[in-house]
Write a protein that holds these residues in place. Structure first.
Motif, PDB file in Angstrom:
ATOM      1  N   GLN A  96      -1.342   1.650  -1.750  1.00 48.19           N
ATOM      2  CA  GLN A  96      -1.533   0.092  -1.782  1.00 48.19           C
ATOM      3  C   GLN A  96       0.024  -0.246  -1.913  1.00 48.19           C
ATOM      4  O   GLN A  96       0.490  -0.955  -0.780  1.00 48.19           O
ATOM      5  CB  GLN A  96      -2.392  -0.458  -2.453  1.00 48.19           C
ATOM      6  CG  GLN A  96      -3.901  -0.072  -2.365  1.00 48.19           C
ATOM      7  CD  GLN A  96      -4.314   0.872  -3.214  1.00 48.19           C
ATOM      8  OE1 GLN A  96      -3.484   1.578  -3.911  1.00 48.19           O
ATOM      9  NE2 GLN A  96      -5.569   0.937  -3.622  1.00 48.19           N
ATOM     10  N   ASN A  99       2.421   1.197   0.768  1.00 50.76           N
ATOM     11  CA  ASN A  99       1.986   0.529   2.032  1.00 50.76           C
ATOM     12  C   ASN A  99       2.953  -0.627   2.333  1.00 50.76           C
ATOM     13  O   ASN A  99       3.107  -1.356   3.501  1.00 50.76           O
ATOM     14  CB  ASN A  99       0.739   0.197   2.561  1.00 50.76           C
ATOM     15  CG  ASN A  99      -0.200   1.486   2.752  1.00 50.76           C
ATOM     16  OD1 ASN A  99       0.642   2.536   3.183  1.00 50.76           O
ATOM     17  ND2 ASN A  99      -1.515   1.488   2.522  1.00 50.76           N
ATOM     18  N   LYS A 100       3.484  -1.476   1.370  1.00 50.34           N
ATOM     19  CA  LYS A 100       4.050  -2.838   1.266  1.00 50.34           C
ATOM     20  C   LYS A 100       5.748  -2.532   0.853  1.00 50.34           C
ATOM     21  O   LYS A 100       6.310  -3.345   1.661  1.00 50.34           O
ATOM     22  CB  LYS A 100       3.141  -3.799   0.292  1.00 50.34           C
ATOM     23  CG  LYS A 100       1.970  -4.233   0.794  1.00 50.34           C
ATOM     24  CD  LYS A 100       1.899  -5.029   1.968  1.00 50.34           C
ATOM     25  CE  LYS A 100       2.569  -6.211   1.769  1.00 50.34           C
ATOM     26  NZ  LYS A 100       2.586  -7.321   2.884  1.00 50.34           N
TER      27      LYS A 100
END
Length: 320
Positions: A96, A99-100
């Motif tokens: 997660q 992904n950022k």
């Protein structure tokens, strides 16, 4: 969290107002704002400002500052020619967060020292001149190389360790134009001024990272941590090693978890270059690497751990 203004930027440009902070993925900055460690006057959102592609560049690659960690690690060219970088990125954070998180933001992340992140403790990085509670406190995760009496925090990232071993270059843009900074020179040692993590000027923004033409050899990233995932390195090693006629023809080594910046020691590499690999040679290289290492009690074990990690990586890289 303190009030702040917000502005979305259409492109990357120099910062022109004191107190402004850039935000893209924001995975580190937002945490620090919530803890009241960072209190920017205004956030400049550059997440849609371009620079989100990986392109060919002078025989190597250019990674835009806003390329996410996930996209960088998955790129076929990175995986084929710079597997060290892909391995290091995948060893960090969680899917997660990858992904950022962006390339530029990852380079600029701040230490995870618990005293830096707790505003009721003394920290020269957060409040210059206040002291360093880590010196006599809980310092198991702290630095053993390049420290000072002002700060013993470590740089926490994995990506920058790989980029250092790969001789990458950081592109930055400021009011005075563009300049190029070798990744190995981008982060600072603490000295008497640990408040500054890197050599970026107040008006500068990272626009990209360039990788040189690929080199032959084995590329290895080994990360030793308290648990198998989602933990910062106690010690990490990024290596690019080429053998020729049973001798080490070329070696580049970078270490994480040991210092305020990704650590690269030319003397250690010089000892290994041109020599046939052996346990005795690896011990000699570790002696050079750790000659000035200094534990602070809780982190004394890192000295022995770094020695074993180096030997393990060199053994793996030079085995048939």
């Amino acid at each position: 969290m303190r009030p702040f203004d917000y502005r979305r930027m259409a492109d990357l440009q120099p910062v022109d107002q004191p107190g402004d902070r850039l935000i893209a993925g924001g995975t580190n900055l937002l945490d620090l704002m919530k803890l009241d460690v960072e209190a920017p006057r205004r956030l400049l959102d550059i997440s849609r400002a371009g620079q989100d592609r990986i392109t060919e560049h002078e025989g190597g690659l250019r990674i835009g500052a806003l390329v996410t960690n996930a996209d960088c690690a998955a790129d076929p060219r990175i995986r084929a020619d710079y597997p060290l970088l892909a391995k290091a990125i995948l060893a960090g954070a969680s899917p997660q967060l990858r992904n950022k998180a962006t390339t530029g933001g990852n380079l600029c992340q701040r230490t995870r020292c618990q005293y830096f992140m707790a505003t009721d403790t003394r920290c020269n990085k957060r409040q210059p001149g206040s002291g360093c509670d880590a010196l006599q406190g809980v310092n198991r995760n702290h630095a053993i190389l390049g420290t000072s009496e002002a700060c013993i925090a470590t740089y926490p990232g994995d990506m920058a360790v790989a980029l250092t071993a790969l001789d990458a270059t950081v592109e930055v843009l400021g009011q005075g134009g563009t300049r190029l900074i070798p990744v190995a020179e981008f982060h600072r040692l603490p000295g008497d001024d640990p408040a500054r993590d890197n050599v970026l000027r107040d008006d500068e923004v990272i626009t990209g990272v360039t990788l040189p033409e690929p080199v032959a050899g084995r590329q290895i990233y080994r990360k030793i941590r308290d648990r198998s995932s989602y933990a910062f390195a106690l010690v990490s090693v990024g290596a690019v090693i080429k053998l020729r006629e049973d001798r080490i023809a070329r070696v580049a080594l970078a270490f994480g978890g040991l210092a305020h910046k990704p650590w690269r020691d030319p003397q250690t590499e010089a000892i290994l270059t041109g020599q046939p690999p052996s346990p005795a040679l690896f011990d000699q290289a570790a002696d050079a690497l750790l000659a000035k290492a200094k534990g602070r009690g809780g982190n004394d074990f890192k000295i022995a751990l770094a020695r074993r990690a180096l030997a393990a990586v060199l053994t793996e890289a030079t085995e048939e």
